[in-house]
Design a protein around this motif. Structure first.
Motif, mmCIF file in Angstrom:
data_model
loop_
_atom_site.group_PDB
_atom_site.id
_atom_site.type_symbol
_atom_site.label_atom_id
_atom_site.label_comp_id
_atom_site.label_asym_id
_atom_site.label_seq_id
_atom_site.Cartn_x
_atom_site.Cartn_y
_atom_site.Cartn_z
ATOM 1 N N ALA A 29 -8.419 -7.975 11.028
ATOM 2 C CA ALA A 29 -9.513 -8.245 11.831
ATOM 3 C C ALA A 29 -10.120 -9.575 11.266
ATOM 4 N N ALA A 30 -9.644 -10.499 12.369
ATOM 5 C CA ALA A 30 -9.868 -12.458 12.176
ATOM 6 C C ALA A 30 -11.075 -12.878 13.334
ATOM 7 N N ASP A 31 -12.537 -12.464 13.346
ATOM 8 C CA ASP A 31 -12.974 -12.228 14.468
ATOM 9 C C ASP A 31 -14.308 -12.890 13.261
ATOM 10 N N GLN A 50 -15.429 -4.325 -0.167
ATOM 11 C CA GLN A 50 -14.570 -4.341 -0.986
ATOM 12 C C GLN A 50 -13.324 -4.792 -1.708
ATOM 13 N N SER A 51 -12.892 -4.897 -2.925
ATOM 14 C CA SER A 51 -11.657 -5.813 -2.962
ATOM 15 C C SER A 51 -10.312 -5.142 -2.622
ATOM 16 N N ALA A 52 -9.048 -6.184 -1.766
ATOM 17 C CA ALA A 52 -7.671 -5.819 -1.420
ATOM 18 C C ALA A 52 -8.028 -5.124 -1.688
ATOM 19 N N GLU A 53 -7.883 -4.238 -3.465
ATOM 20 C CA GLU A 53 -6.842 -2.884 -4.247
ATOM 21 C C GLU A 53 -7.842 -2.303 -3.449
ATOM 22 N N ASP A 54 -8.949 -1.609 -3.597
ATOM 23 C CA ASP A 54 -9.763 -0.912 -3.777
ATOM 24 C C ASP A 54 -9.884 -0.441 -2.264
ATOM 25 N N GLN A 99 -5.538 9.422 13.637
ATOM 26 C CA GLN A 99 -4.972 8.372 12.204
ATOM 27 C C GLN A 99 -5.691 7.984 12.111
ATOM 28 N N VAL A 100 -5.607 8.038 10.643
ATOM 29 C CA VAL A 100 -6.784 7.291 9.957
ATOM 30 C C VAL A 100 -5.856 6.734 8.830
ATOM 31 N N SER A 101 -6.761 4.598 9.395
ATOM 32 C CA SER A 101 -6.366 3.691 9.107
ATOM 33 C C SER A 101 -6.926 2.780 9.266
ATOM 34 N N PHE A 102 -6.472 1.208 8.969
ATOM 35 C CA PHE A 102 -7.504 0.247 8.666
ATOM 36 C C PHE A 102 -7.645 -0.985 9.730
ATOM 37 N N SER A 103 -8.723 -1.935 9.606
ATOM 38 C CA SER A 103 -9.312 -2.670 10.244
ATOM 39 C C SER A 103 -9.828 -3.370 9.088
ATOM 40 N N TYR A 104 -9.796 -4.213 8.776
ATOM 41 C CA TYR A 104 -10.434 -5.013 7.563
ATOM 42 C C TYR A 104 -9.308 -6.354 7.635
ATOM 43 N N GLY A 105 -10.905 -7.118 7.279
ATOM 44 C CA GLY A 105 -10.979 -8.385 7.521
ATOM 45 C C GLY A 105 -10.515 -9.192 5.942
ATOM 46 N N ARG A 106 -11.627 -8.920 5.067
ATOM 47 C CA ARG A 106 -11.648 -9.341 3.956
ATOM 48 C C ARG A 106 -10.358 -8.887 2.716
ATOM 49 N N ALA A 107 -10.231 -7.785 3.651
ATOM 50 C CA ALA A 107 -9.481 -6.976 2.471
ATOM 51 C C ALA A 107 -7.856 -7.742 2.254
ATOM 52 N N LEU A 108 -7.470 -8.171 3.525
ATOM 53 C CA LEU A 108 -6.099 -8.992 4.501
ATOM 54 C C LEU A 108 -6.355 -10.013 4.300
ATOM 55 N N GLN A 109 -7.338 -10.709 4.226
ATOM 56 C CA GLN A 109 -7.603 -12.619 4.438
ATOM 57 C C GLN A 109 -7.390 -12.704 2.869
ATOM 58 N N ALA A 110 -8.572 -12.227 1.860
ATOM 59 C CA ALA A 110 -8.781 -13.016 0.528
ATOM 60 C C ALA A 110 -7.741 -13.767 0.074
ATOM 61 N N LYS A 142 3.523 -14.386 2.779
ATOM 62 C CA LYS A 142 4.398 -13.095 2.871
ATOM 63 C C LYS A 142 3.073 -12.394 1.669
ATOM 64 N N ILE A 143 1.742 -12.874 1.725
ATOM 65 C CA ILE A 143 1.090 -12.637 0.956
ATOM 66 C C ILE A 143 0.338 -11.165 1.701
ATOM 67 N N LEU A 144 -0.203 -12.392 3.299
ATOM 68 C CA LEU A 144 -0.323 -11.046 4.393
ATOM 69 C C LEU A 144 0.071 -10.174 4.553
ATOM 70 N N LEU A 145 1.578 -10.714 5.088
ATOM 71 C CA LEU A 145 2.774 -9.629 4.750
ATOM 72 C C LEU A 145 2.908 -8.300 4.244
ATOM 73 N N ARG A 146 3.011 -8.735 3.011
ATOM 74 C CA ARG A 146 2.381 -8.029 1.240
ATOM 75 C C ARG A 146 1.223 -6.236 1.907
ATOM 76 N N ARG A 147 0.023 -7.398 1.899
ATOM 77 C CA ARG A 147 -0.837 -6.593 2.372
ATOM 78 C C ARG A 147 -1.113 -5.520 3.278
ATOM 79 N N CYS A 148 -0.553 -5.998 4.240
ATOM 80 C CA CYS A 148 -0.210 -5.188 5.295
ATOM 81 C C CYS A 148 0.350 -4.135 5.170
ATOM 82 N N GLU A 149 1.453 -4.497 4.506
ATOM 83 C CA GLU A 149 3.322 -3.226 4.334
ATOM 84 C C GLU A 149 2.310 -1.924 3.138
ATOM 85 N N LEU A 150 0.810 -2.339 2.053
ATOM 86 C CA LEU A 150 0.346 -1.455 1.279
ATOM 87 C C LEU A 150 -0.365 -0.627 2.298
#
Length: 344
Positions: free
Chosen positions: A22-24, A265-269, A286-297, A315-323
Motif C-alpha cells: 500500500a503506497a497510496d 501495528q509494528s512490522a513484526e507484529d 487466500q489470507v494475505s497482506f496489504s500493508y503500508g507502514r508495516a512494509l515501509q517504516a 533489500k530491507i523492503l525485499l526481506r520484509r515482503c519475503e517474511l
C-alpha cells in the motif's frame, strides 16, 4: 462488467503467497513520514521514494499488487517509464486509492463517513486508461463510548463501500473493500470483535444489495485487536483466533482473498499475526497482506533520503515482503527477524 476478467485480476493479486504494497499515502500522510526522517516533502522526493520501492529487485516474487495515489499513478521513473507500466512489466498489478478521505458524519458526533462518490464513475474511467486494474476505498469505524459506532454510522460507511465497489466493477476495475475498525481507543479484544462482526455483516449485506460480484473483489479488513490504550492486550494466538472466527462467520467463500491492513501495528507484529492466522487454516480464501507502514517504516528509516542508502533500503523492503509471504503460508518464525534487515 466482465466477471471472468475481474476474477482473474483479483486472484492474480493474491496467488502464490503474494500480497499488496500500500503506497497510496495522501499528501499529509506522506509528509508526516518524511518529516520523521527530516526530508522535504517535495514532489520529486515523493516520486523518487516511490521509484525506490517499485524498482527493488526481486519484490515481484512477493507482491501481486501495489496501491498508488493519484499523483503517483501519473508519475514515471527517472528515465520516463510510467509507474503503472513499470509495475506491469514486473507482473505486479497497479491499483489506485479513490476515496476522498473520512469526514465527520453529520448529526453523529464522534463518527466519520468516507466521501468521494461524486464523479467517481468518470475518475475510474481515467484511472483505467492510466493503467489501474484495481482500486481501494477505506471506510473508517471508530470505537469510543458504548454507543460509538452507531448502527447508522456502520451502515453509512457500508453503503458507501458498496456503491464504490459497484462502480468499480461497472468500469472493469477490481474493488478492494476496506472497512477498518480502528486500533485507537481503550476497547478490549471482545469489543473489537463485536464491532467487527457488525461491520462485516452490514458490509456484505450492502454488497449483495448492490449486486457486487464477490468473485471479482477483495476484502481489506482490520485484524481483531484491542485498542492501543487498553490495559488488556491479547497475545498473538488470541488475535488470530478472534479475527478468523469473525471472518469465517461473515465472509462468503466466493471471494478470492482477504488482504489485511496493518492498522498501525509494528512490522513484526503484523507479520506475527498474519502467520498465526494462516496456521489456523486452510480457509476458502487466500489470507494475505496489504500493508503500508508495516512494509515501509523500516525502509524509510534506512533510506533517510540519502542516495547511498538506496540499495540497503531496497533489500530491507525485499526481506520484509519475503517474511510476509512466508506468513501467508504459516511458515514464518520469529527467529527470522534477526536477519530481517540484513542483505538476504
Amino acid at each position: 462488467m466482465n466477471i471472468d476478467e475481474l476474477t482473474s485480476v483479483a486472484r492474480a493479486i493474491v496467488t502464490g503467497q503474494k500480497g499488496i504494497l500500500a503506497a497510496d499515502e495522501s499528501g499529509p500522510t506522506i509528509k508526516k513520514r518524511f518529516d520523521a526522517i527530516k526530508l522535504e516533502c517535495s514532489e520529486e522526493n515523493r516520486r523518487r521514494y516511490r521509484e525506490i520501492l517499485f524498482t527493488a529487485e526481486g519484490v515481484e516474487r512477493y507482491l501481486g499488487g501495489v496501491i498508488l495515489y493519484d499523483e503517483t499513478l501519473r508519475q514515471s521513473t527517472a528515465d520516463g517509464v510510467p509507474f503503472a507500466e513499470l509495475l506491469m512489466r514486473r507482473n505486479i498489478i497497479p491499483g489506485i486509492k479513490v476515496d476522498g478521505g473520512a469526514k465527520p458524519l453529520a448529526l453523529h458526533p464522534g463518527e466519520k463517513v468516507t466521501e468521494g462518490l461524486d464523479g467517481l464513475r468518470e475518475r475510474l474511467q481515467e484511472y483505467k486508461q492510466l493503467g489501474a486494474k484495481f482500486a481501494k476505498w477505506r471506510g473508517v469505524i471508530e470505537i469510543d463510548a458504548a454507543d460509538i459506532p452507531s448502527s447508522y454510522g456502520i451502515r453509512a460507511n457500508a453503503h458507501a463501500l458498496a456503491r464504490y465497489a459497484a462502480l468499480c466493477q461497472e468500469a472493469g476495475i477490481v474493488p478492494i473493500v476496506e472497512p477498518e475498525v480502528l486500533m485507537d481507543g481503550a476497547h478490549d479484544l471482545a469489543r473489537c470483535e463485536t464491532v467487527s462482526l457488525q461491520v462485516l455483516q452490514t458490509v456484505f449485506d450492502e454488497l449483495a444489495a448492490h449486486g457486487v460480484a464477490l468473485e471479482g473483489m477483495l476484502l481489506k479488513p482490520n485484524m481483531v485487536i484491542a485498542g492501543m490504550k487498553s490495559p488488556q492486550q491479547a497475545d498473538v494466538r488470541q488475535v488470530a483466533e478472534a479475527t478468523m472466527r469473525c471472518l469465517t462467520r461473515h465472509v462468503p467463500p466466493a471471494m478470492p482473498g482477504i488482504v489485511f491492513l496493518s492498522g498501525g501495528q509494528s512490522a513484526e507484529d503484523a507479520t506475527h499475526h498474519l502467520n498465526a492466522m494462516n496456521q489456523l487454516g486452510p480457509f476458502p480464501w487466500q489470507v494475505s497482506f496489504s500493508y503500508g507502514r508495516a512494509l515501509q517504516a523500516p525502509v524509510l528509516e534506512r533510506w533517510q533520503g540519502v542516495e547511498q542508502n538506496v540499495a540497503e533500503a531496497q533489500k530491507i523492503l525485499l526481506r520484509r515482503c519475503e517474511l510476509n509471504s512466508l506468513a501467508c503460508a504459516g511458515k514464518y518464525d520469529s527467529g527470522m527477524e534477526s536477519s530481517a534487515f540484513s542483505p538476504p
